[in-house]
Design an enzyme around this catalytic site. Structure first.
Site: not given
Length: 330
Positions: A163, A167, A205, A208, A222, A224, A227, A229, A293
């Protein structure tokens, strides 16, 4: 990169009626673009092969007099022989890790041959070409937030590379057609976008978490959960796209929400909307999963006066309603 002066930017609603071909029209983002442009009075030709799009998204518009659908794999060509096009918008591609890892070759092909086929069609019609790229071109970034000038940190042979590199190549060939053949191009780098019409098995996410909360299951976190976003509601993305179409700018533009959340903060938001305490289960972080991100949106703010305005809590509530309605229909 120069920053344009801030000037009012019209949406496509202020222009004469356009004829717009959208690849990936049955996808999450593509179907919202179809809806926007039809509502503005334009004619839309949708193209999809349903590798990751949904038939239900096409069925929303089949009775509309200004909508035509072509079922085709754009990697093999775009079988359009109608009237002159004003825009070719290339949004075809699996976009969630479970889907593009299931179809890695197809994902690479739609980014490579599919993009070139769209550019050739745009060139033949003297049309604009609009490429949907992704924040994944930044990989697991060493610069935060990510400006368009950052070249990224991408594993070219990793499990996500089909992917990411598709791109990155798509951006390169789009700029090549602009520079060498004069195609009027636009490139957007989409940061995590969510909303109604996402596939139930999307695997990202928000999908889900919402599904697990609706079913009373523990939310899968996923790593701890530290992370981060940023999450952009679909209506904001579509507005940014519409504005960029009317701006004369050909290099990549980030379209995303700069409000940043850890995964554990997202769990808290889901808990508030669910109206009850939810439990968590922790699993190993997937390979090459970015630790953070977040878009730098200075360029889009100045170029098209774009800044997402939909609060996360409102957007999540809309997703809850949408997936609840799907469960009730089954």
């Amino acid at each position: 990169m120069t920053t344009p002066d801030s000037q009012p930017v019209p949406s496509t609603a202020t222009s004469d009626p356009l004829r717009i071909l959208i690849t990936g029209s049955a996808g999450f983002v593509g179907s919202h673009l179809v809806e926007r442009f039809l509502n503005e009075g334009h004619t839309v030709i949708g193209v999809d092969n349903y590798i990751s799009g949904q038939v239900s998204n096409t069925e929303l518009f089949l009775e509309h007099p200004r909508f035509t659908f072509i079922e085709a794999d754009v990697s093999h060509g775009i079988p359009y022989e109608g009237e002159k096009l004003d825009w070719v918008m290339h949004f075809a591609s699996p976009a969630s890790p479970p889907h593009y890892q299931q179809f890695p070759v197809e994902t690479l092909m739609v980014g490579a041959q599919g993009t070139q086929n769209g550019l050739e069609l745009a060139h033949a019609h003297g049309a604009g070409f609009f490429l949907a790229s992704t924040s994944e071109v930044y990989g697991d970034p060493h610069v935060h937030p990510q400006p368009e000038t950052y070249w990224g940190n991408v594993n070219p042979i990793g499990v996500r590379s089909c992917y990411d590199e598709a791109k990155r190549y798509a951006e390169a060939i789009t700029m090549a057609y602009h520079r060498s053949r004069g195609v009027n191009t636009r490139i957007i780098r989409i940061f995590n976008t969510y909303g109604p019409r996402m596939r139930p098995d999307d695997g990202r996410v928000i999908t889900n978490f919402v599904h697990q909360a609706l079913r009373g299951e523990p939310l899968t976190v996923y790593g701890d959960g530290s992370q981060t976003r940023s999450f952009q509601y679909i209506d904001d993305l579509v507005e940014g796209i519409s504005r960029l179409m009317m701006a004369q700018y050909h290099e990549p533009v980030n379209l995303g929400n700069p409000d940043e959340f850890t995964m554990l903060e997202l769990v808290n938001e889901i808990t508030l909307i669910a109206g009850r305490q939810v439990s968590k289960k922790f699993e190993r972080l997937p390979l090459d999963d970015p630790k953070m991100r977040n878009p730098d949106i200075i360029l889009s703010s100045n170029l098209i006066q774009f800044k997402p305005s939909t609060p996360l809590r409102f957007g999540l509530s809309e997703v809850f309603k949408y997936f609840s309605s799907l469960d009730n229909d089954q």
